[in-house]
Design a protein around this motif. Structure first.
Motif: not given
Length: 458
Positions: A205, A245-246, A248-250, A252-253, A256, A293, A295-296
């Motif tokens: 991060e 995966l954790n 990948q969420v960040k 993606l945001r 977006q 993911r 969506d990613l």
């Protein structure tokens, strides 16, 4: 900015047209407006247009049809699609058809200005001679798969779409990513390459989004992350499938929202980056196995660019080998070494599981081990595989009626006549089915094509 640049605006809403005309006028652009597809096509044929902004829904058709027309007839004009119903599917469709970018209504004026700046840089870009570009980028070749790859890369350079570069290890995915960046409107901005598999998970991060001083133990000063470093340019995510995966969420945001929040900060920072990514893994398989993911996947894989392995570019091997041997000679400060004909042929029928990276390693070793100015097959020390097996692996030379070798005759011509006989017999036995003949001879279809060309049997 060039005050002579002209923008074509296509929209049947007078308020939107007026807003765009005022915004672009303040940027020093001239504007021409059209309210229909037919009127826009007429203006494109009659006027000199530098950039086009079109609504998705027009009274007599779809703005995406205009995108395709511009791509076919006026490919030098960047076109952006504006839609009141901006969805990811619509954006992906527009970008795949060749749109430079996609904007949702209500129009964010700063986003629009950034888009126009980038589009005009692309429209005004003076292209270098192709050979010069390719050599500077270490992209060298003349085979059909290579030319097709470069053509596709140049088309993608004109877009802002996220591109996923798919290819085996060692095929040069980062080189292609840099080529796309250097041919596009972001060429003068940073290109930041990140190996996602080489970053410790606990630092990801901070590495991607930066951190504030004191946000964690060891954070002794503010630090920029990859997104800030690439702002205005391109962020290349190599081995993106290795992201946990954790993270990948960040990621993606961030993609977006086009903004990031540094670790320890309460404020989000806007970022403007183009995302290119790559992996040697099959991302669809990773999605199905729930390691990546979905969506990613759709965010980073708006368009996929496939890089052919070296074994499908055998015609390029002599050019690549010559290029790398020249580089080695320069680095060692000695005269260049050359491949003998037999060494070159050995390389052209080798499978290269490690692709271009393996070719470089083989040549560097051969350069060091060769005794003279010539590199022989023994200097290459190639690993034995199916494609480098001799023709006799699939047939018995002893069963052939071969002429007796006469002392003083040219040995290469003699061996070539035997090779031609073996291949011709194999083709006749399979009714000239080249694939079946190659299998019977114990060689790959690619090796068969090379030998047919060399022997004039095509």
């Amino acid at each position: 900015m060039d005050t002579l640049a002209t923008a074509l605006i296509i929209d049947d809403e007078p308020d939107i047209v007026e807003l765009l005309e005022i915004t672009l006028g303040r940027m020093g652009l001239g504007t021409i407006a059209a309210t229909s597809l037919a009127q826009a096509q007429k203006l494109l044929a009659e006027k000199e247009i530098h950039i086009c902004l079109t609504d998705m829904n027009l009274p007599d058709g779809n703005g995406l049809d205009l995108v395709e027309t511009i791509q076919q007839k006026y490919s030098n004009i960047p076109v952006a699609v504006i839609s009141a119903h901006g969805t990811m599917d619509s954006a992906i469709d527009a970008l795949k058809r060749g749109a430079f970018d996609f904007v949702s209504k209500p129009v964010d004026l700063q986003q629009l200005r950034d888009l126009v700046h980038s589009a005009l840089k692309l429209a005004n870009r003076i292209r270098k001679p192709e050979n010069e570009i390719n050599r500077q980028a270490n992209l060298i070749g003349k085979s059909e798969p290579f030319i097709e790859l470069l053509d596709n890369a140049e088309k993608l350079a004109r877009s802002q779409a996220a591109v996923f570069i798919n290819g085996e290890s060692g095929t040069g995915k980062e080189l292609i990513a840099r080529y796309i960046h250097n041919q596009g409107p972001r060429a003068e901005q940073p290109f930041i390459a990140v190996n996602c598999g080489a970053i410790p998970s606990e630092l990801m991060e901070s590495e991607f989004f930066g951190h504030k001083k004191g946000s964690f133990t060891g954070a002794i000063a503010d630090k920029e992350g990859f997104f800030q470093a690439a702002n205005g340019g391109t962020l290349f995510l190599d081995e993106v499938a290795d992201l946990p995966l954790n993270m990948q969420v960040k990621l993606l945001r961030a993609i977006q929202e086009k903004s990031i929040r540094p670790v320890g900060s309460q404020k989000e920072l806007p970022v403007n980056v183009r995302i290119l990514s790559a992996s040697h893994k099959n991302l669809l398989d990773e999605v199905e196995d729930q390691n990546f993911r979905q969506d990613l996947f759709y965010r980073i894989n708006v368009i996929q660019l496939d890089i052919p392995p070296l074994r499908e570019r055998f015609e390029d091997i002599p050019l690549l080998a010559h290029h790398y041997l020249e580089k080695l000679a320069t680095s060692y400060g000695v005269r260049p070494r050359e491949l003998t004909r037999s060494a070159q042929e050995a390389l052209q029928v080798y499978d290269f599981p490690g692709n271009i990276r393996e070719l470089e390693n083989i040549l560097e070793r051969a350069f060091a081990m060769s005794d003279g100015a010539k590199i022989e097959p023994k200097d290459l020390a190639l690993r034995r595989n199916d494609s480098s097996a001799s023709l006799s692996s699939g047939s018995s030379l002893s069963a052939l009626e071969t002429p007796e070798y006469e002392a003083g005759s040219n040995l290469e011509d003699y061996l070539e006549s035997i090779e031609r006989k073996v291949i011709t017999d194999a083709l006749e036995a399979t009714r000239w089915n080249k694939t079946a003949a190659a299998k019977n001879l114990g060689i790959t279809f690619r090796a068969m094509r090379y030998k047919l060309k060399k022997l004039g049997l095509e």
